[in-house]
Design a protein around this motif. Sequence first.
Motif, PDB file in Angstrom:
ATOM      1  N   ILE A   1      -2.554   7.617  -1.926  1.00  0.00           N
ATOM      2  CA  ILE A   1      -4.016   8.394  -1.367  1.00  0.00           C
ATOM      3  C   ILE A   1      -5.265   7.005  -2.231  1.00  0.00           C
ATOM      4  O   ILE A   1      -5.862   6.317  -1.152  1.00  0.00           O
ATOM      5  CB  ILE A   1      -4.630   9.923  -1.906  1.00  0.00           C
TER       6      ILE A   1
ATOM      7  N   VAL B   1      -6.307  -0.298  -0.150  1.00  0.00           N
ATOM      8  CA  VAL B   1      -5.934  -1.906   0.665  1.00  0.00           C
ATOM      9  C   VAL B   1      -5.361  -0.563   2.030  1.00  0.00           C
ATOM     10  O   VAL B   1      -4.686   0.240   2.537  1.00  0.00           O
ATOM     11  CB  VAL B   1      -4.482  -1.603   0.329  1.00  0.00           C
ATOM     12  N   GLY B   2      -6.148  -1.077   3.361  1.00  0.00           N
ATOM     13  CA  GLY B   2      -5.918  -0.680   4.456  1.00  0.00           C
ATOM     14  C   GLY B   2      -5.016  -1.748   5.197  1.00  0.00           C
ATOM     15  O   GLY B   2      -4.014  -2.580   4.802  1.00  0.00           O
ATOM     16  N   MET B   3      -4.230  -0.989   6.072  1.00  0.00           N
ATOM     17  CA  MET B   3      -3.099  -1.438   7.171  1.00  0.00           C
ATOM     18  C   MET B   3      -3.464  -1.367   8.490  1.00  0.00           C
ATOM     19  O   MET B   3      -4.435  -0.534   9.886  1.00  0.00           O
ATOM     20  CB  MET B   3      -2.031  -0.519   7.067  1.00  0.00           C
TER      21      MET B   3
ATOM     22  N   MET C   1       3.637   1.969   1.914  1.00  0.00           N
ATOM     23  CA  MET C   1       4.085   3.026   3.207  1.00  0.00           C
ATOM     24  C   MET C   1       5.048   3.181   3.189  1.00  0.00           C
ATOM     25  O   MET C   1       5.034   4.284   3.807  1.00  0.00           O
ATOM     26  CB  MET C   1       3.180   2.459   4.320  1.00  0.00           C
TER      27      MET C   1
ATOM     28  N   GLY D   1     -12.210   7.992   9.025  1.00  0.00           N
ATOM     29  CA  GLY D   1     -12.124   7.516   7.588  1.00  0.00           C
ATOM     30  C   GLY D   1     -13.585   7.685   6.866  1.00  0.00           C
ATOM     31  O   GLY D   1     -13.233   8.259   5.666  1.00  0.00           O
TER      32      GLY D   1
ATOM     33  N   PHE E   1      -1.112  -1.912  12.545  1.00  0.00           N
ATOM     34  CA  PHE E   1       0.374  -1.942  13.006  1.00  0.00           C
ATOM     35  C   PHE E   1       0.145  -2.727  13.826  1.00  0.00           C
ATOM     36  O   PHE E   1      -0.820  -3.501  14.437  1.00  0.00           O
ATOM     37  CB  PHE E   1       0.411  -0.702  13.011  1.00  0.00           C
TER      38      PHE E   1
ATOM     39  N   ARG F   1     -11.640   0.566  12.824  1.00  0.00           N
ATOM     40  CA  ARG F   1     -11.194   2.232  11.690  1.00  0.00           C
ATOM     41  C   ARG F   1     -10.814   2.066  10.274  1.00  0.00           C
ATOM     42  O   ARG F   1     -11.156   2.330   9.756  1.00  0.00           O
ATOM     43  CB  ARG F   1     -10.296   3.062  12.571  1.00  0.00           C
ATOM     44  N   THR F   2     -10.283   0.551  10.079  1.00  0.00           N
ATOM     45  CA  THR F   2     -10.203   0.159   8.589  1.00  0.00           C
ATOM     46  C   THR F   2     -10.812  -0.075   7.838  1.00  0.00           C
ATOM     47  O   THR F   2     -11.031   0.216   6.675  1.00  0.00           O
ATOM     48  CB  THR F   2      -8.665  -0.584   8.475  1.00  0.00           C
TER      49      THR F   2
ATOM     50  N   ASN G   1       0.902  -0.892   0.042  1.00  0.00           N
ATOM     51  CA  ASN G   1      -0.294  -0.038  -0.030  1.00  0.00           C
ATOM     52  C   ASN G   1       0.351   1.378  -0.159  1.00  0.00           C
ATOM     53  O   ASN G   1       0.024   2.929   0.626  1.00  0.00           O
ATOM     54  CB  ASN G   1      -0.625   0.260   0.910  1.00  0.00           C
TER      55      ASN G   1
ATOM     56  N   VAL H   1     -13.785   2.383   6.126  1.00  0.00           N
ATOM     57  CA  VAL H   1     -13.612   3.293   4.487  1.00  0.00           C
ATOM     58  C   VAL H   1     -14.044   1.915   3.666  1.00  0.00           C
ATOM     59  O   VAL H   1     -13.495   2.083   2.893  1.00  0.00           O
ATOM     60  CB  VAL H   1     -11.682   3.833   4.327  1.00  0.00           C
TER      61      VAL H   1
ATOM     62  N   ARG I   1      -4.542   3.351  -0.991  1.00  0.00           N
ATOM     63  CA  ARG I   1      -4.584   3.465   0.548  1.00  0.00           C
ATOM     64  C   ARG I   1      -5.862   2.789   0.791  1.00  0.00           C
ATOM     65  O   ARG I   1      -6.326   2.917   2.188  1.00  0.00           O
ATOM     66  CB  ARG I   1      -3.500   4.103   1.136  1.00  0.00           C
ATOM     67  N   GLN I   2      -6.390   3.465   0.379  1.00  0.00           N
ATOM     68  CA  GLN I   2      -8.489   3.492   0.432  1.00  0.00           C
ATOM     69  C   GLN I   2      -8.267   2.191   0.149  1.00  0.00           C
ATOM     70  O   GLN I   2     -10.227   1.911   0.967  1.00  0.00           O
ATOM     71  CB  GLN I   2      -9.475   4.614   0.064  1.00  0.00           C
TER      72      GLN I   2
END
Lengths: 302, 304
Positions: free
Chosen positions: A132, A138-140, A105, A159, A142, A211-212, A103, A215, A135-136
């Motif tokens: 941008i 392919v979320g991540m 990062m 999101g 951690f 949260r991921t 994604n 979106v 990443r919408q």
Amino acid sequence: MKHADNTVRKWDEYMIQDAINIIDSQLAHSAETNRSQSEEDTGIYNKSENVIKIPKFSVNDLNLHYGSFHALKDISINVDKNSITALIGPSGCGKSTFLKTLNRMNDLETGVAIDGSVRLDGTDVYKDMNAIALRQRVGMVFQQPNPFPKSVYDNVAYGPRIRGIKKRSELNEIVERCLTEVGIWSEIKDRLFKSALGLSGGQQQRLCIARTLAVAPEVILMDEPTSALDPISTMKIEDLAMKLKEKYTIVIVTHNMQQANRISDKTAFFLLGEIIEYDTTNNIFLNPKNKKTEEYISGRFG
Amino acid sequence: MQQNNSSKHSSGDMRIGMALAADRVMTGVFYLVAGFFLVLLFAFAGYIIIKGFAGAKLYMFAFAKGGIGNQFFNTVYLVFLALLISVPIGILSGVYMAEYAKPGRVTHFLRIAIETLSSLPSIVVGLFGYLVFIVLTHAQWNLFSGALAVSILSLPLISTTTEDALRSLPESYKKGSLGMGATLRQTIVTVLLPAAAPRIITGVILAAGRGFGEAAALLYTAGMSTDINWTVWNIASPTCALNPFRPGETLSLAIWGARTEALSADSAEIANLSSAVLMIMVLTFSILAHTLEGRIKKKMGDTK
């Protein structure tokens, strides 16, 4: 939010089921049950193999340099849709670096040079897509749970809000749906407007997954998502990952080989920036073809 | 062997004993230093406040000639104007330095510029303000010029606090937000700045505190006189309180004026009372800054 009562009841059932699952999976851990469990996994895998033909990600001859350090060497790998792909290997082998290329990062770091291609549904993510938009999709998640210092609600609504959703009713619906999906709605629905930093580590990590999800990504990348959590929270995240793969494609980096064995469909073994072996998880753990893979999974180095 | 062991043991005990004694001594020294500052502050503030109010007469509190009410209002108004200018610019420049500036010669030069600005003697800023805001514009002394001069002094303070506040945030906030497809601007506005808010607010309040006490920078900009007619509310009128283009003597200037010129018999008392009021304002702001920071942090659940 009006269906709260209904959800509670459903959730109670889920929680009992959850507890049973935890005990089950701990039992399944012992050597004898492992085999039958694995056969079952193979069965599931074969069934879905007929349906899934096009890979979600296809990576070809990917090379990545940090300055003069050659961190990823000729990586070629296909990631299946609606499956869990585990990336294992000793520290510094490049698995997290590889995850971040999916994604982009690593764009945030300086001195990174990449060549080769990473395609998401056939589109080159480095040449034909902006970071941008990527990443919408392919979320991540951690290694350390990283909720924002905001309320639980604002974390999940973050999101959708940055994508322009402002209507309260719509946001309410998303927040409830996502928190329910990760299984913490009933636990924290009374403290939606309190700081997310007050939650336990396991709750925080599930909040971050919610949260991921908010979106609506297609892929979720998880970078050692349970390494900072206790065993019970770890089990919950693992169960969640298994549930989420029905709707999402998951790529997970893990140091925990039992975890890779328990939840993933395919496993890639990384060593010194190369993929030594990539196969179904059963093959990797039961009949590894490479000597190094065998040594690593049997705990002889790493 | 046994003897050897026990002697080793006792020398170890002695070492621990010495370490503990040293620890006690140092703890004592630190308490002493902390106590000294506490006593200094209380003695200093107490003396000024008590002496100020002891010699005060009721008429000195009037918002008219002879009293210091107008000077009090000018001080607050001038600092308000100065913050109106320096807060947005300071925060923007802090954000730029923390998030956008790429390491290189330009950034290095900018950093030196900001640091130099923050250690500029305020009389130099005052004279610069006099030259640029008064002489070049052919204006009379006015509050707005004073506010500009004070902003020059508070800008670097606000800029560096903002930069430090943003830099001290965990990298994971930024990664989390960018990892969801937020742009850097969205990340800064909706995650990073709110998270850094407690420290930025503290910085702003401390900058305001500095503005209250500023005298040298205002001598040749805000002027040494004040004439407010509290019945006039036409902002263009030179006697309207809210007109920023009128001369506006502040409390610190009033102290300086009263002690150097001593035009009236009660000058010393006026200066003492002004000092006391100023002292209370600065203390209030300092305490306010810390309670506010604590409140916001608590609300965000950050117990660090």
